[in-house]
Design a protein around this motif. Sequence first.
Motif, PDB file in Angstrom:
ATOM      1  N   ASP A   1      46.247 102.599   4.149  1.00 32.49           N
ATOM      2  CA  ASP A   1      46.313 103.253   5.462  1.00 32.49           C
ATOM      3  C   ASP A   1      45.824 102.296   6.557  1.00 32.49           C
ATOM      4  O   ASP A   1      44.932 101.484   6.329  1.00 32.49           O
ATOM      5  CB  ASP A   1      45.405 104.499   5.492  1.00 32.49           C
ATOM      6  N   ARG A   2      46.389 102.470   7.751  1.00 36.26           N
ATOM      7  CA  ARG A   2      45.875 101.715   8.889  1.00 36.26           C
ATOM      8  C   ARG A   2      44.538 102.327   9.300  1.00 36.26           C
ATOM      9  O   ARG A   2      44.403 103.534   9.428  1.00 36.26           O
ATOM     10  CB  ARG A   2      46.869 101.785  10.053  1.00 36.26           C
TER      11      ARG A   2
ATOM     12  N   PHE B   1      43.388  97.383   7.750  1.00 40.09           N
ATOM     13  CA  PHE B   1      43.969  98.284   6.756  1.00 40.09           C
ATOM     14  C   PHE B   1      42.939  98.536   5.651  1.00 40.09           C
ATOM     15  O   PHE B   1      42.171  97.634   5.302  1.00 40.09           O
ATOM     16  CB  PHE B   1      45.255  97.689   6.172  1.00 40.09           C
TER      17      PHE B   1
ATOM     18  N   LEU C   1      41.179 108.963   3.892  1.00 42.03           N
ATOM     19  CA  LEU C   1      41.809 107.665   4.211  1.00 42.03           C
ATOM     20  C   LEU C   1      42.184 107.019   2.884  1.00 42.03           C
ATOM     21  O   LEU C   1      41.317 106.877   2.010  1.00 42.03           O
ATOM     22  CB  LEU C   1      40.815 106.755   4.939  1.00 42.03           C
ATOM     23  N   LEU C   2      43.447 106.643   2.735  1.00 42.21           N
ATOM     24  CA  LEU C   2      43.882 106.088   1.446  1.00 42.21           C
ATOM     25  C   LEU C   2      44.036 104.574   1.538  1.00 42.21           C
ATOM     26  O   LEU C   2      44.218 104.017   2.634  1.00 42.21           O
ATOM     27  CB  LEU C   2      45.219 106.704   1.027  1.00 42.21           C
TER      28      LEU C   2
END
Lengths: 479, 479
Positions: free
Chosen positions: A28-29, A69, A24-25
């Motif tokens: 990202d949502r 987010f 997960l960056l």
Amino acid sequence: MDTALPLYQRLATHYREAIAHGSLLVGDRFPSVRALMGRHGVSLSTAVQVCRQLEQEGWLEARPRSGNFVRRPARPAGPLPSEPRAGQLPDPAQFVGIHGRVSEIIARGRQQPVSVNFSSARSAPELYPGEALRLAAARALRRHPDLLVSAPPPNGCPDFLQVLARRALDAGMNLGAEEIVVTQGCMEALNLALRAVTQPGDTVAVESPTFYGLLQVLETLGLKALEIPTSPQTGLSLEALELACDHYGPIAALVVVPHLQNPLGCTMPEAHKARLVDLCAERGIALIEDDTYSPLGEDDTVLPALKHWDRQGGVIHCASLHKVLAPGLRLGWISAGRWQARVEMLKYAQSRQNEALGQLVAADFMGSSAYDRHLRRLRAALGSQRRRTTEAVLEYFPAGTLAARPQGGLALWVQLPPGVSSREVFERALGEGIFIAPGLMFSNSNRFDGYLRLNCGAPYTPAIDAALRRLGAIVGELA
Amino acid sequence: MDTALPLYQRLATHYREAIAHGSLLVGDRFPSVRALMGRHGVSLSTAVQVCRQLEQEGWLEARPRSGNFVRRPARPAGPLPSEPRAGQLPDPAQFVGIHGRVSEIIARGRQQPVSVNFSSARSAPELYPGEALRLAAARALRRHPDLLVSAPPPNGCPDFLQVLARRALDAGMNLGAEEIVVTQGCMEALNLALRAVTQPGDTVAVESPTFYGLLQVLETLGLKALEIPTSPQTGLSLEALELACDHYGPIAALVVVPHLQNPLGCTMPEAHKARLVDLCAERGIALIEDDTYSPLGEDDTVLPALKHWDRQGGVIHCASLHKVLAPGLRLGWISAGRWQARVEMLKYAQSRQNEALGQLVAADFMGSSAYDRHLRRLRAALGSQRRRTTEAVLEYFPAGTLAARPQGGLALWVQLPPGVSSREVFERALGEGIFIAPGLMFSNSNRFDGYLRLNCGAPYTPAIDAALRRLGAIVGELA
């Protein structure tokens, strides 16, 4: 995963690690509450608790009508460890006599049962691309059937030197492959650099505090250490260095870690770096930079090395891969400016050329984008580990404890409340299986007895959390 | 194979190599003339010529009514290189200043096109068990998936240390695994040994001639070399060492290669070794032995190391594997007697611990009987190469040339006819693509300008034969 923790906390850890590992960056949502319920088979209230927990820790940002987010939490706030006093003349240079102390501490940690090791600045194997490196090694052995039975090329394998030269360009160093010599880690590079520019009895300026490995090298080479006060924020004090130059005889060399200094975690501002290179050139000081940690910063920015500002070949650049790519490979390198021929000669006489296999493995991996992806994941993981360690120290240690705000790297430098000796903390903690690095390992004097260094290289677990809580209690008892 | 040679000579080479590689052993029955005709589809006269050629070379022994049997040819006869004059006081110790000369010679060989390289004491990759080592490496990577991403154990991998300790026992040394430190080849071991027992400016006794790598180490450590005359037959002159002790101040250390000395190929008699250990103990000289070559003797006998006679911890034993097992692995070790703790400390400060992969590969291979089989094959191949090189020198070089009779090892020491300078031979030969090691590389003085060292590590080919013939002609022109 510790099943003693409530379910929502275990899920929060799962997502924290997903962020740390880059699956997960930032931006990202984050999965919706409904998605979490379906994916993990948990109740509405558990899913909501997961989001709330991560939001409180600063990992999620709720955007109205859009959802959650991923973001990077702000670094923990709070006062910083003391700055060195400005305008103060450093202590005169003295022969280093620290080895006995350091090796006694290391030996104690080997003899006694240690359950949590905060002592060395070392990451956990799972943070490195073990499988990819293993495949690269198998590939190299297939492609070069004679690899183990042929003498390796002098100075280093051409492919590896090329990759190093290309990466050096990113750090503002325009080096030909023939200006680089591969060494046994950064320690050998520093040995060669110091042997090239000093004679026994010479004075070498170092940061204070500095990593004990460097002090041991000075001791074995019969050199005197001149400890230059160093800011936990901006690194080596140029003012103190100038004062020392004016007051104490000639300084043969300065060894400095410009980026993510060990143990402080500080990085020198660009203006300081440029000024330092000029200053050393003016004063005839060989400037040795150890740039091992720079890929471990908070973000992807590549900082220019000191050698970027070098006009006269007076900067010796040293670095290595075992902290950033592969703790099992002893791969370092050196580019020694006007001492290049002497360093090549010393390396040849000291240990001949490095084996080829590790170099081919590193060249293979570093030549691909996998290396940059690995570094991003490693930075995220270390960032998370540093933050959680810092938060724990600020929560569990008594009032008056100050934590550095490292801009990257593997360790956290902690200033204990006045009067608390880290040596005593070390003794008590070791009795309980917790191994720390007391501050007096980081100076030839006893100046840093009120400090300790905590490794943040291992993924944050309940066991680490419990050990930090226990350490805090020990410090509290001594305060 | 060179198709320009007559068929019978090519077949003779084939069988010579079969003997060298151990597929035909000494004492085996050699194929009959009829068998040779059938196996190779050759005429009766060719088959007879093959047998006659091998018999003339000493490889076959005809037993009446039984046929031909494989034997080992006697070593070439002829006068030996000069012995050092007895009773003569060695030259006083002096600082070593040989590096410039050695590195110029090595650099020249790298810059110019070289077709035949007799310069370094190095074997061809095909003489080593490349495939078996490759498989051992692949196995180690499979068994230890974290190998490249975990810090290697301090001082060495337990499996490797165990194997080394077991093999040391064969050489009469009763060492625990904890008394051994793994190093970057023997060069690092020698560096550490000298750093442990000397201070810059100290006097170190060495054999004369000695290998230039050692002289370079002395130079980089700022040590003085006291060159002790050394016999091409029995090694270091104890008489000369005693004279030197009596006449020149204290000697801090002696470095000696007791078995298959480089460049002479001589081995000290047992009585000399025992006496040397006592003498050094009496005189307070740290005795450093480099035992790298001992597995490369004429037969399977394991010679006792100097350390076998050590009662007071005054002998430092150094050795390595890149000449005997794997030129691509930089694996050496040291057992430093009463300086063990200091050597461990110096190794840690100089280059930390060695990588694990190579150690696991070596432990795997050396722990099996494959290692002994490999050594037997290697000894046979080197023996054949040394013999053929010696024969060629005696045949092609002018009268007055004397060749040492090495008892093993990779090289042949040649004394040129009076008045011929090996430096001139070097220059002329290099102009024709032939690279030799002139004698002045093996001493801090010019004492050995009338000598040269020829590598015998590569399988003997027509190209090597032609180069030796050409070298002989060059020496003839200069004589």
